[in-house]
Design a protein around this motif. Structure first.
Motif, PDB file in Angstrom:
ATOM      1  N   UNK A 371       7.192  -0.300  -2.779  1.00 42.49           N
ATOM      2  CA  UNK A 371       8.359  -1.070  -2.329  1.00 42.49           C
ATOM      3  C   UNK A 371       9.144  -0.236  -1.325  1.00 42.49           C
ATOM      4  N   UNK A 372       8.791  -0.389  -0.050  1.00 42.63           N
ATOM      5  CA  UNK A 372       9.517   0.307   1.003  1.00 42.63           C
ATOM      6  C   UNK A 372      10.865  -0.372   1.232  1.00 42.63           C
ATOM      7  N   UNK A 380       8.189  -1.954  13.405  1.00 43.84           N
ATOM      8  CA  UNK A 380       8.457  -0.880  12.455  1.00 43.84           C
ATOM      9  C   UNK A 380       7.606  -1.035  11.195  1.00 43.84           C
ATOM     10  N   UNK A 381       7.428  -2.275  10.773  1.00 46.40           N
ATOM     11  CA  UNK A 381       6.568  -2.527   9.606  1.00 46.40           C
ATOM     12  C   UNK A 381       5.135  -2.082   9.895  1.00 46.40           C
ATOM     13  N   UNK A 382       4.690  -2.354  11.129  1.00 43.16           N
ATOM     14  CA  UNK A 382       3.333  -1.968  11.499  1.00 43.16           C
ATOM     15  C   UNK A 382       3.193  -0.445  11.562  1.00 43.16           C
ATOM     16  N   UNK A 383       4.266   0.228  11.975  1.00 41.82           N
ATOM     17  CA  UNK A 383       4.244   1.693  12.007  1.00 41.82           C
ATOM     18  C   UNK A 383       4.010   2.262  10.604  1.00 41.82           C
ATOM     19  N   UNK A 384       4.605   1.614   9.608  1.00 41.76           N
ATOM     20  CA  UNK A 384       4.438   2.065   8.219  1.00 41.76           C
ATOM     21  C   UNK A 384       2.996   1.895   7.776  1.00 41.76           C
ATOM     22  N   UNK A 400      -7.936   0.829  -0.162  1.00 37.07           N
ATOM     23  CA  UNK A 400      -7.776  -0.345   0.702  1.00 37.07           C
ATOM     24  C   UNK A 400      -6.292  -0.651   0.803  1.00 37.07           C
ATOM     25  N   UNK A 401      -5.773  -0.726   2.023  1.00 40.42           N
ATOM     26  CA  UNK A 401      -4.338  -0.966   2.246  1.00 40.42           C
ATOM     27  C   UNK A 401      -4.160  -2.325   2.928  1.00 40.42           C
ATOM     28  N   UNK A 402      -3.258  -3.125   2.370  1.00 37.62           N
ATOM     29  CA  UNK A 402      -3.000  -4.464   2.906  1.00 37.62           C
ATOM     30  C   UNK A 402      -1.681  -4.467   3.674  1.00 37.62           C
ATOM     31  N   UNK A 403      -1.498  -5.494   4.490  1.00 37.52           N
ATOM     32  CA  UNK A 403      -0.290  -5.576   5.303  1.00 37.52           C
ATOM     33  C   UNK A 403       0.958  -5.689   4.442  1.00 37.52           C
ATOM     34  N   UNK A 404       2.075  -5.266   5.005  1.00 37.35           N
ATOM     35  CA  UNK A 404       3.353  -5.293   4.302  1.00 37.35           C
ATOM     36  C   UNK A 404       3.801  -6.742   4.114  1.00 37.35           C
ATOM     37  N   UNK A 405       4.317  -7.071   2.936  1.00 33.65           N
ATOM     38  CA  UNK A 405       4.726  -8.449   2.635  1.00 33.65           C
ATOM     39  C   UNK A 405       6.127  -8.713   3.164  1.00 33.65           C
ATOM     40  N   UNK A 406       6.558  -9.974   3.036  1.00 37.04           N
ATOM     41  CA  UNK A 406       7.904 -10.346   3.475  1.00 37.04           C
ATOM     42  C   UNK A 406       8.973  -9.627   2.674  1.00 37.04           C
ATOM     43  N   UNK A 407       8.624  -9.208   1.480  1.00 38.38           N
ATOM     44  CA  UNK A 407       9.575  -8.488   0.637  1.00 38.38           C
ATOM     45  C   UNK A 407       9.558  -6.986   0.894  1.00 38.38           C
ATOM     46  N   UNK A 409       6.870  -4.980   0.633  1.00 35.69           N
ATOM     47  CA  UNK A 409       5.989  -4.306  -0.309  1.00 35.69           C
ATOM     48  C   UNK A 409       4.596  -4.118   0.295  1.00 35.69           C
ATOM     49  N   UNK A 410       4.093  -2.898   0.214  1.00 40.27           N
ATOM     50  CA  UNK A 410       2.726  -2.615   0.638  1.00 40.27           C
ATOM     51  C   UNK A 410       1.839  -2.640  -0.597  1.00 40.27           C
ATOM     52  N   UNK A 411       0.792  -3.447  -0.531  1.00 40.51           N
ATOM     53  CA  UNK A 411      -0.172  -3.526  -1.625  1.00 40.51           C
ATOM     54  C   UNK A 411      -1.408  -2.712  -1.251  1.00 40.51           C
ATOM     55  N   UNK A 412      -1.878  -1.923  -2.181  1.00 35.91           N
ATOM     56  CA  UNK A 412      -3.081  -1.144  -1.927  1.00 35.91           C
ATOM     57  C   UNK A 412      -3.869  -0.965  -3.223  1.00 35.91           C
TER      58      UNK A 412
END
Length: 514
Positions: A371-372, A380-384, A400-407, A409-412
């Protein structure tokens, strides 16, 4: 700074720490009587087929039956049924109900993807399996019939035709060269994966590695034919030898071990199988314990803390649950010098490096949610995401890293084959029983008052309340009036006693009738 592999050996346990630039990034421990089963090969017996889950339980001789999923059987079809032919998409599978008929097994063709568990195994069948994941908590070991034999430079895969190259080797020309070499020297009927260290190995060294693994497989086959299930067919190297084989890459400058006997064993093993790295093995002879001398004990203590501070003043909080790990990023004391978005981005980017470090050190696996701090700008989200992907490239485990959600949160996900550092080094708190919280003193005191109020006791009886000192003090001080009120209404006497050995939540009520 140099990269080093430190090994601490005692009668009770073996501990291994991988240092990058003087900082411990990976830690492994193997205790006497509690070693890992991963890599061990067993002749097991199918004890239960679960059609609904497309899996089966296999008795391999451990306390709990191992779990074998249908896809892990399909990968080892040729080992289960050596007369089969075909490619990885379509296999010739014998149905058990067909075996007694006149049709030949090779005449029965099925779509590989549509094969169900009951067409592959039956209860009572003996099969060769390899442990892929250690037993964890209430779960038994995870096994596979895709047998793999890891050497220093290659991984040999009996019954497969696959050729692969470690994803850590990024140079396309080198990858192509290694694939061509693998195709040239691969034994017929075997798959081959070129490990990262094969990048700098000679053809002769790789061939010697294959010859050793091929001989090992031949011995496994002979032993399998002579034993009955359940039985251990092949035991993986202990942690000391695994460390030499798996961690001593071209990036590790030296291995330092504090046991003279184990140092001798490592030197002899390396001189026979890996002569190029034999000179990198050193004996530690310092007066101070090796892990103290290199500051590892301090890093391990930090790795057990829930909150980890960042240099900027921000911090991350790591919580492990049974199903997943949740990591929360906070700005903390960091207020920044420019606008809010810049402050948040800087904190998140700093957190990325620390999170990647903590994931490796703590060996966090399975589902990980990070939870960033929320950011407005998409760039900026893409930079993370880009930063997270880059720092996790150093990790030996598959992630495996997934794209950051609207909330935000990065899921991996991270492949988990063994328990996390916390589960290995710690037990659940006997005080809170793993909850992390206990009932407050006031909550326990009020609970006691409610029970006293509704207890059925004859007039003139004496009740004794035995409680933790903190709870007892509250009852005899602030709640003395409540105690007296109950005494007057019920015409009884209540005595409060302290017991410092009692858990804060525990208490007892005793009736003393005269």
């Amino acid at each position: 700074m140099s990269n080093e592999l430190l090994i601490n050996v005692t009668r009770q346990e073996c501990r291994v720490a991988l240092l990058e630039g003087g900082q411990v990034v990976e830690f492994y421990i193997e205790r006497k009587g509690d070693s890992s089963y991963v890599g061990n090969i067993y002749k097991g017996k199918v004890v239960k087929v679960l059609k609904g889950m497309q899996a089966c339980f296999v008795d391999i001789g451990l306390d709990k039956a191992a779990f074998l999923y249908v896809d892990d059987i399909k990968g080892g079809i040729k080992e289960l049924y050596p007369f089969l032919e075909g490619d990885e998409e379509t296999e010739i599978i014998p149905k058990f109900e067909e075996l007694s008929k006149s049709r030949k097994p090779e005449e029965i063709k099925l779509d590989f993807k549509d094969i169900s568990i009951e067409e592959l195994v039956q209860e009572g069948q003996e099969i060769l399996v390899q442990v892929a994941k250690d037993p964890m908590g209430t779960k038994g070991a995870r096994v596979t019939s895709r047998i793999t034999l890891p050497g220093r430079y290659v991984v040999l895969m009996p019954g497969m035709e696959h050729i692969g190259v470690s994803r850590k080797i990024e140079d396309e020309e080198k990858r192509k060269e290694l694939k061509e070499l693998a195709a040239k020297i691969k034994p017929p009927g075997f798959g081959l994966i070129m490990r990262t260290v094969s990048e700098d190995a000679t053809e002769e060294e790789i061939q010697k590695d294959i010859d050793f693994l091929f001989l090992l497989w031949d011995n496994i086959q002979k032993k399998k034919d002579k034993t009955h299930a359940p039985s251990l067919i092949h035991s993986e190297f202990d942690l000391v030898l695994r460390s030499l084989r798996d961690f001593m890459s071209q990036n590790v400058d030296r291995m330092i071990i504090d046991s003279y006997i184990e140092w001798q064993r490592l030197k002899e093993f390396a001189q026979v199988y890996f002569p190029r790295i034999a000179d990198k093995i050193e004996l530690y002879e310092g007066e101070e314990p090796i892990f103290d001398a290199f500051g590892i004990e301090v890093d391990l203590d930090r790795a057990l803390e829930r909150k980890v501070w960042l240099k900027s003043g921000g911090y991350i909080v790591i919580d492990q649950t049974e199903a997943m790990t949740v990591i929360d990023v906070n700005t903390g004391k960091f207020v920044g010098k420019e606008n809010l978005e810049d402050t948040i981005l800087r904190t998140n980017l700093e957190a990325v490096k620390e999170i990647a470090y903590q994931i490796r050190l703590r060996n966090l696996g399975g589902i990980i949610l990070i939870d960033f701090i929320d950011m407005e700008k998409e760039e900026n989200k893409q930079k993370i995401i880009n930063a997270m992907t880059e720092v996790m490239k150093k990790d030996r485990a598959k992630t495996t890293i997934y794209n950051i959600t609207e909330l935000g949160i990065v899921q991996m996900t991270r492949k988990r084959t063994r328990e996390s550092l916390e589960h290995i080094l710690c037990d659940s708190c006997p005080y809170c029983e793993g909850k992390g919280r206990v009932k407050s003193i006031r909550s326990v005191a009020y609970e006691i008052l409610r029970k006293l109020k509704f207890m059925t006791v004859p007039q003139g009886a004496e009740l004794t309340v035995v409680a933790n000192p903190s709870v007892a003090d509250l009852l005899t001080d602030e709640e003395r009036d409540s105690i007296e009120e109950i005494e007057n209404i019920k015409k009884i006497r209540i005595t409060i006693k302290k017991d410092s050995m009692l858990h804060q939540e525990n208490y007892s009520l005793h009736k003393n009738i005269s």
